[in-house]
Design a protein around this motif. Structure first.
Motif, PDB file in Angstrom:
ATOM      1  N   ASN A 146       0.463  -3.468   5.615  1.00 45.35           N
ATOM      2  CA  ASN A 146       1.561  -2.959   6.284  1.00 45.35           C
ATOM      3  C   ASN A 146       3.202  -2.608   5.713  1.00 45.35           C
ATOM      4  N   LEU A 147       3.290  -1.367   6.106  1.00 51.36           N
ATOM      5  CA  LEU A 147       4.750  -0.782   5.287  1.00 51.36           C
ATOM      6  C   LEU A 147       5.822  -1.247   5.102  1.00 51.36           C
ATOM      7  N   THR A 148       5.574  -1.517   6.429  1.00 55.02           N
ATOM      8  CA  THR A 148       7.304  -2.694   6.102  1.00 55.02           C
ATOM      9  C   THR A 148       7.259  -3.531   4.921  1.00 55.02           C
ATOM     10  N   ASP A 149       6.310  -4.690   4.732  1.00 51.57           N
ATOM     11  CA  ASP A 149       6.070  -5.994   4.474  1.00 51.57           C
ATOM     12  C   ASP A 149       4.824  -5.415   2.876  1.00 51.57           C
ATOM     13  N   ASN A 150       5.300  -4.437   2.002  1.00 46.15           N
ATOM     14  CA  ASN A 150       4.475  -3.984   1.733  1.00 46.15           C
ATOM     15  C   ASN A 150       3.801  -4.677   0.134  1.00 46.15           C
ATOM     16  N   LEU A 151       4.771  -6.331   0.397  1.00 47.83           N
ATOM     17  CA  LEU A 151       3.550  -6.909  -0.794  1.00 47.83           C
ATOM     18  C   LEU A 151       4.889  -6.981  -1.920  1.00 47.83           C
ATOM     19  N   VAL A 152       5.487  -6.200  -2.242  1.00 45.11           N
ATOM     20  CA  VAL A 152       6.225  -6.140  -3.718  1.00 45.11           C
ATOM     21  C   VAL A 152       7.279  -5.284  -3.687  1.00 45.11           C
ATOM     22  N   HIS A 153       8.388  -5.573  -4.563  1.00 40.60           N
ATOM     23  CA  HIS A 153       9.540  -4.560  -4.668  1.00 40.60           C
ATOM     24  C   HIS A 153       9.864  -4.259  -6.281  1.00 40.60           C
ATOM     25  N   ALA A 154       9.948  -2.663  -6.636  1.00 45.24           N
ATOM     26  CA  ALA A 154      10.503  -2.960  -7.925  1.00 45.24           C
ATOM     27  C   ALA A 154      11.222  -1.363  -8.472  1.00 45.24           C
ATOM     28  N   GLY A 165      14.254  -3.543   9.957  1.00 41.63           N
ATOM     29  CA  GLY A 165      12.898  -4.843  10.150  1.00 41.63           C
ATOM     30  C   GLY A 165      12.744  -5.454   8.872  1.00 41.63           C
ATOM     31  N   LEU A 166      13.107  -4.279   7.994  1.00 43.67           N
ATOM     32  CA  LEU A 166      12.779  -4.777   6.106  1.00 43.67           C
ATOM     33  C   LEU A 166      13.877  -5.507   6.209  1.00 43.67           C
ATOM     34  N   ILE A 167      15.344  -5.529   7.272  1.00 40.39           N
ATOM     35  CA  ILE A 167      15.763  -6.710   6.178  1.00 40.39           C
ATOM     36  C   ILE A 167      15.301  -7.595   6.841  1.00 40.39           C
ATOM     37  N   PRO A 184      15.401   4.125   9.936  1.00 34.28           N
ATOM     38  CA  PRO A 184      15.193   3.942  11.677  1.00 34.28           C
ATOM     39  C   PRO A 184      14.022   1.972  11.180  1.00 34.28           C
ATOM     40  N   PHE A 185      13.812   2.489   9.778  1.00 30.37           N
ATOM     41  CA  PHE A 185      13.099   0.839   8.889  1.00 30.37           C
ATOM     42  C   PHE A 185      14.056  -0.094   9.136  1.00 30.37           C
ATOM     43  N   TYR A 186      15.102   0.135   9.169  1.00 24.72           N
ATOM     44  CA  TYR A 186      16.342  -0.530   7.780  1.00 24.72           C
ATOM     45  C   TYR A 186      16.572  -1.921   8.652  1.00 24.72           C
ATOM     46  N   ALA A 212       1.604   3.024  -4.044  1.00 23.19           N
ATOM     47  CA  ALA A 212       2.118   3.999  -2.807  1.00 23.19           C
ATOM     48  C   ALA A 212       2.969   2.913  -1.826  1.00 23.19           C
ATOM     49  N   THR A 213       4.274   3.126  -1.820  1.00 19.88           N
ATOM     50  CA  THR A 213       5.264   2.844  -0.217  1.00 19.88           C
ATOM     51  C   THR A 213       4.134   1.772   0.864  1.00 19.88           C
ATOM     52  N   ASP A 214       3.580   3.083   1.073  1.00 20.06           N
ATOM     53  CA  ASP A 214       2.806   2.925   1.751  1.00 20.06           C
ATOM     54  C   ASP A 214       1.139   2.622   1.177  1.00 20.06           C
ATOM     55  N   ILE A 232      -1.718  -3.147  -6.778  1.00 16.22           N
ATOM     56  CA  ILE A 232      -1.711  -3.792  -6.100  1.00 16.22           C
ATOM     57  C   ILE A 232      -1.408  -3.899  -4.518  1.00 16.22           C
ATOM     58  N   ARG A 233      -0.695  -2.520  -4.177  1.00 14.11           N
ATOM     59  CA  ARG A 233      -0.954  -2.274  -2.478  1.00 14.11           C
ATOM     60  C   ARG A 233      -2.110  -1.794  -2.291  1.00 14.11           C
ATOM     61  N   GLY A 234      -3.154  -0.992  -2.816  1.00 13.34           N
ATOM     62  CA  GLY A 234      -3.843  -0.401  -2.827  1.00 13.34           C
ATOM     63  C   GLY A 234      -5.380  -1.729  -2.193  1.00 13.34           C
ATOM     64  N   LEU A 253       8.474  -9.698  -5.295  1.00 15.59           N
ATOM     65  CA  LEU A 253       7.387 -10.527  -4.677  1.00 15.59           C
ATOM     66  C   LEU A 253       8.175 -11.106  -3.505  1.00 15.59           C
ATOM     67  N   LYS A 254       8.022 -10.214  -2.011  1.00 17.91           N
ATOM     68  CA  LYS A 254       7.601  -9.975  -0.779  1.00 17.91           C
ATOM     69  C   LYS A 254       7.641 -11.617  -0.275  1.00 17.91           C
ATOM     70  N   PRO A 255       8.330 -12.165   1.080  1.00 19.44           N
ATOM     71  CA  PRO A 255       7.351 -13.271   1.443  1.00 19.44           C
ATOM     72  C   PRO A 255       6.453 -12.944   1.534  1.00 19.44           C
ATOM     73  N   LEU A 309      20.678  -5.422  -1.362  1.00 19.13           N
ATOM     74  CA  LEU A 309      18.913  -4.815  -2.265  1.00 19.13           C
ATOM     75  C   LEU A 309      18.590  -3.365  -1.676  1.00 19.13           C
ATOM     76  N   TYR A 310      18.873  -3.224  -0.041  1.00 19.66           N
ATOM     77  CA  TYR A 310      18.234  -2.353   0.461  1.00 19.66           C
ATOM     78  C   TYR A 310      19.797  -1.275   1.266  1.00 19.66           C
ATOM     79  N   LYS A 311      21.117  -1.381   0.628  1.00 20.40           N
ATOM     80  CA  LYS A 311      21.324  -0.710   1.052  1.00 20.40           C
ATOM     81  C   LYS A 311      21.475   0.733   1.196  1.00 20.40           C
ATOM     82  N   VAL A 312      20.928   1.462  -0.110  1.00 21.57           N
ATOM     83  CA  VAL A 312      20.525   2.989   0.026  1.00 21.57           C
ATOM     84  C   VAL A 312      20.117   3.180   1.486  1.00 21.57           C
ATOM     85  N   HIS A 313      19.395   2.358   2.026  1.00 19.53           N
ATOM     86  CA  HIS A 313      18.035   2.952   3.171  1.00 19.53           C
ATOM     87  C   HIS A 313      19.004   1.611   4.339  1.00 19.53           C
ATOM     88  N   TYR A 314      20.435   1.848   4.347  1.00 21.18           N
ATOM     89  CA  TYR A 314      21.305   1.496   5.898  1.00 21.18           C
ATOM     90  C   TYR A 314      21.175   2.669   6.328  1.00 21.18           C
TER      91      TYR A 314
HETATM   92  P1  CMP Z   1      10.416  -0.746  -1.133  1.00 25.20           P
HETATM   93  O1  CMP Z   1       9.436  -0.202  -2.721  1.00 25.20           O
HETATM   94  O2  CMP Z   1      10.448  -2.015  -1.090  1.00 25.20           O
HETATM   95  O3  CMP Z   1      11.531   0.244  -0.632  1.00 25.20           O
HETATM   96  C1  CMP Z   1      12.101  -0.079   0.810  1.00 25.20           C
HETATM   97  C2  CMP Z   1      11.198  -0.693   1.280  1.00 25.20           C
HETATM   98  O4  CMP Z   1      11.391  -0.071   2.902  1.00 25.20           O
HETATM   99  C3  CMP Z   1      10.149   0.091   0.827  1.00 25.20           C
HETATM  100  O5  CMP Z   1       9.591  -0.515  -0.188  1.00 25.20           O
HETATM  101  C4  CMP Z   1       8.777  -0.490   2.185  1.00 25.20           C
HETATM  102  O6  CMP Z   1       8.848  -1.680   2.293  1.00 25.20           O
HETATM  103  C5  CMP Z   1       9.873  -0.207   3.709  1.00 25.20           C
HETATM  104  N1  CMP Z   1       9.989   0.384   4.589  1.00 25.20           N
HETATM  105  C6  CMP Z   1       9.385   0.738   5.557  1.00 25.20           C
HETATM  106  N2  CMP Z   1       9.652   1.978   6.481  1.00 25.20           N
HETATM  107  C7  CMP Z   1       9.590   2.476   5.525  1.00 25.20           C
HETATM  108  C8  CMP Z   1       9.761   4.389   5.711  1.00 25.20           C
HETATM  109  N3  CMP Z   1       9.318   5.298   6.753  1.00 25.20           N
HETATM  110  N4  CMP Z   1       9.749   4.844   4.657  1.00 25.20           N
HETATM  111  C9  CMP Z   1       9.430   4.262   3.472  1.00 25.20           C
HETATM  112  N5  CMP Z   1      10.037   2.978   3.115  1.00 25.20           N
HETATM  113  C10 CMP Z   1       9.963   2.287   4.415  1.00 25.20           C
END
Ligand code: CMP
Length: 144
Positions: free
Chosen positions: A113-121, A65-67, A61-63, A95-97, A106-108, A13-15, A53-58
């Protein structure tokens, strides 16, 4: 692990979820579905843990902001168990967005917000194996 097709997944559960007071709302959706909480902890996220946790996204463009929305903040980490838990939890979350997530998820229902989308799984058994170890020791999982 008990039962046919039983599987475990890692959820964070994100911040924003913590700050908005949605911890109970989100956990109760998992419980009502029939998922079992194997472990759960409130964690102050270090930058190192967030980057791990998020090294696969290193490099994406959103990396950064996500960190930045996670590092130094309080999150809730948990391990859930149930039939086909990885897919079940991803569908419950939506959906992620959050702007595209279906109502009823839950997200729906609770995020926009996309970057702070409440939950990660975790999105696969391999991600689960990597992600839960960032937060939990194997000895902590002998709860049921
Ligand atoms: P999460 O399921 O935690 O996994 C990666 C996270 O990156 C994602 O949820 C979003 O919080 C964030 N993110 C921000 N921008 C994007 C994007 N354009 N595409 C995918 N994930 C994004």
């Amino acid at each position: 692990m008990a039962g046919e097709d039983a599987e475990r997944t890692f959820v964070m559960l994100k911040p924003s979820c913590v700050e908005k007071g949605f911890i109970g709302e989100v956990i109760s959706r998992f419980e009502r579905k029939g998922l079992r909480i194997i472990q759960l902890k409130v964690v102050k996220m270090s930058r190192e843990k967030a980057e791990e946790l998020y090294k696969v996204h290193y490099g994406k463009p959103f990396y950064e902001g996500l960190i930045n929305v996670i590092a130094g903040k309080t999150v809730v980490a948990m391990i859930l168990e149930g039939r086909k838990a990885i897919g079940v939890v991803r569908r419950l979350i939506g959906a992620t967005d959050p702007a595209e997530a279906q109502p009823g998820t839950i997200r729906g229902d609770l995020a926009i917000n996309l970057t702070d989308n409440l939950v990660h799984a975790s999105d696969s058994p391999e991600s689960y194996q990597r992600e839960y170890r960032i937060f939990f020791e194997d000895e902590e999982l002998q709860t049921y």
